[in-house]
Design a protein around this motif. Structure first.
Motif: not given
Lengths: 174, 428
Positions: A71, A73, A95, A99, B137-141, B143-144
């Motif tokens: 996943s 980013e 994902i 992203n 999920v990624g880091t932005t998801d 974070e939110v």
């Protein structure tokens, strides 16, 4: 909004995973910029040399299931710090796709037939693409060849691109 | 018409639909580790939004590189540790109490049927084994999620995989999920949630179910869910016994998180495993599989037993059964990473650690380590590892290295032989 115009990097392989895009050993980096030299370092693709083939490219055109696996980013970030803000493919891993839009970048899906056509006609070394966000189309050109190819974009994804990403969007709304 | 388990969870957690087919869901849990969270934390700090939506719903662990191997990983741990402290995140697991996220969070009772869970880790789908909707999920998801307790999802399609038949002795959940991925391909379930069912699944332990759900993402799935039942209740009982008068009552309550008999699935696949043999991957994609029999003799340099796929007590027990009284080949480096301190302790009590050590294995502390080539067993170029992990991508366990994904039984047998081979447990 980010830049969605420039020279094209063609990656002729399906299932390119995020370990290939940015190997796990670089996940200890805390800044996006530090990822820059390592983009696609472990890509298994004959004839591809990350040291010479990435510089100056702004858009990737590739095959199905791009960005599968981890996943991280860091994959979109590694693209972003190399000036690549859009990837065009027949399909993406969920994902990775999310992203990209969450970062205000674009993962554009086009039918396999059209991707085949792009590889056949434009994989010549000097192709350029401009993403026309207002009209949901890409304009690809190489020498005298120019084509305008429409793509689908949901209002939500477009809002993320225009807002600059999901944090901005969510913070304003929820 | 009836609803699927995932449709029920989506409906009950929906707070917004910003676009057709886009669902913003309320989160029950946000799980965090030290690789993907620090960047989110730094970004929140930089934006002047260093807050958390609910510190009791955030769980954090240092698991990928632990103990820290260098200054950079020490810094990642420090950022997570200090963040957990300043936001009073009580369930933060640091060295000595830490384990692989997808093993330790269920073990601590943080997963319940009907939950919506995100984590900045693709194997978050593991928790679907409890009848939860859990997605990487990624880091932005992330974070939110930390800030607002919400996450947006594209409406997933549903894929029902009905496992038919019983397994031969020596064939395990790992072989089942490899065979499923082999059948549908690495993007066969992209943007879909797989629901696994069938008599075999009903008989499986939670550990085996987690192995199945864990690798759903290797077929591209958003999550891999399994209906909650008495096995789920038994596993969770220490954590839920004050909520319910009896296990039966808990089971009845959780039945609301089962797909209705007349639920519509976009795709239904019947997958017969009665003739299944132990499998191994041969290439750089998890859908490139062969029977171990056809890989027989493939030389290996390392065997790794561990990870969020196969580092639980059941996995160690199976490997120990094969290793008992044997020594691994002189040409093989054997590494076992019990996934959590609890798994480690049980393995000690049951004499399993002794068996591993007598066989010549190195027993490491609980960590993700070698699985993604970050520490504790990185391969040199040209080296080959038989691993109970989940990814055989090029370079995954070290640049130029090759990984063959196998079950704990096959890994143990291969360690003894020095090459890929079937375990004596398999009576094909």
């Amino acid at each position: 909004m980010k830049n969605f115009k420039g020279k094209v990097l063609f990656l002729d392989r399906s299932d390119i995973n995020t370990d290939e895009i940015i190997p796990a050993k670089y996940l200890t980096e805390l800044s996006k910029e530090a990822l820059k030299p390592y983009l696609l370092e472990d890509l298994k693709l004959e004839g591809f040399n990350p040291k010479t083939d990435i510089a100056g490219k702004s858009i990737i055109v590739t095959r199905a299931n791009f960005g599968c696996g981890s996943s991280r980013e860091h994959a979109p970030w590694a693209l972003e710090v190399n000036g690549i803000n859009a990837v065009i493919a027949p399909s993406f891993a969920r994902i990775f796709r999310q992203n990209m839009f969450n970062c205000g970048m674009m993962a554009i899906e086009l039918p396999e037939k059209i991707i085949n056509h792009l590889f056949e006609k434009y994989n010549t070394g000097d192709a350029e693409i401009e993403v026309d966000l207002a009209h949901h189309a890409i304009i690809i050109s190489s020498g005298r060849n120019v084509e305008n190819i429409p793509f689908e974009l949901t209002a939500f994804d477009r809002a993320l691109v225009e807002a600059g990403g999901w944090v901005e969007y969510a913070n304003a709304k929820y | 018409m009836g609803k699927t388990l995932v449709e029920k969870i989506f409906e009950s957690h929906l707070i917004d639909t910003p676009d057709k087919g886009i669902y913003v869901l309320k989160l029950d849990m946000v799980f965090c580790h030290e690789i993907t969270t620090p960047v989110a934390i730094n970004d929140l700090v930089a934006r002047g939004m260093d807050r958390v939506f609910d510190s009791s719903k955030i769980k954090a662990v240092i698991d990928h590189v632990t103990p820290a191997k260098d200054s950079k990983t020490a810094e990642q741990g420090k950022i997570l540790r200090e963040w957990a402290r300043r936001h009073n995140i009580k369930d933060f697991f640091d060295i000595g109490r830490n384990g692989v996220c997808h093993a330790i969070f269920p073990e601590k009772g943080f997963v319940r049927p009907g939950y919506v869970i995100i984590m900045g880790d693709s194997h978050t789908c593991t928790h679907g084994a409890f009848g939860a909707f859990a997605a990487g999920v990624g880091t932005t998801d992330l974070e939110v999620g930390i800030l607002k307790g919400v996450c947006a999802f594209k409406e997933p399609k549903s894929m029902h995989i009905i496992i038919k038949g019983n397994l031969k002795p020596g064939v395990f959940a790992k072989d089942v999920i490899l065979s499923v991925i082999g059948q549908i391909g690495v993007n066969g379930a992209t943007d879909r949630v797989i629901e696994f069912s069938g008599e075999l699944i009903e008989q499986m332990s939670m550990e085996s179910r987690m192995t199945l759900s864990n690798m759903a993402v290797e077929a591209g799935a958003t999550s891999g869910v399994i209906a909650p039942d008495m096995t789920t209740v038994e596993y969770l009982w220490p954590f839920i016994k004050n909520e319910f008068a009896s296990k039966d009552e808990a089971c009845k309550n959780y039945a609301r998180w089962r797909s209705d008999p007349d639920a519509h699935f976009d795709e239904v696949i019947e997958h017969d495993v009665s003739a299944l043999e132990p499998l191994a991957t041969f290439g750089y994609k998890p859908d490139q599989i062969k029977p171990v029999r056809e890989m027989e003799g493939t030389k290996i340099d390392q065997v790794y037993i561990g990870s969020c796929t196969n580092g639980r007590i059941e996995d160690l027990r199976i490997a120990a059964q094969v290793l008992k009284g044997k020594r691994i080949s002189d040409s093989v480096r054997g590494i076992v990473s019990p996934a959590t301190p609890e798994v480690y302790k049980k393995a000690l009590e049951e004499g399993i650690i002794q068996i591993f050590m007598d066989a010549g294995f190195c027993v490491t502390n609980p960590t993700c380590g070698a699985c993604l080539g970050m520490s504790n067993g990185v391969l040199a170029p040209g080296e080959v590892c038989a691993a109970t992990t989940n990814r055989n991508f090029n370079g995954r366990m070290g640049k130029g290295g090759m990984v063959h994904l196998v079950s704990p039984a096959t890994a143990a047998a291969s360690a003894i032989a020095g090459y890929v081979t079937n375990s004596e447990l398999f009576k094909g």
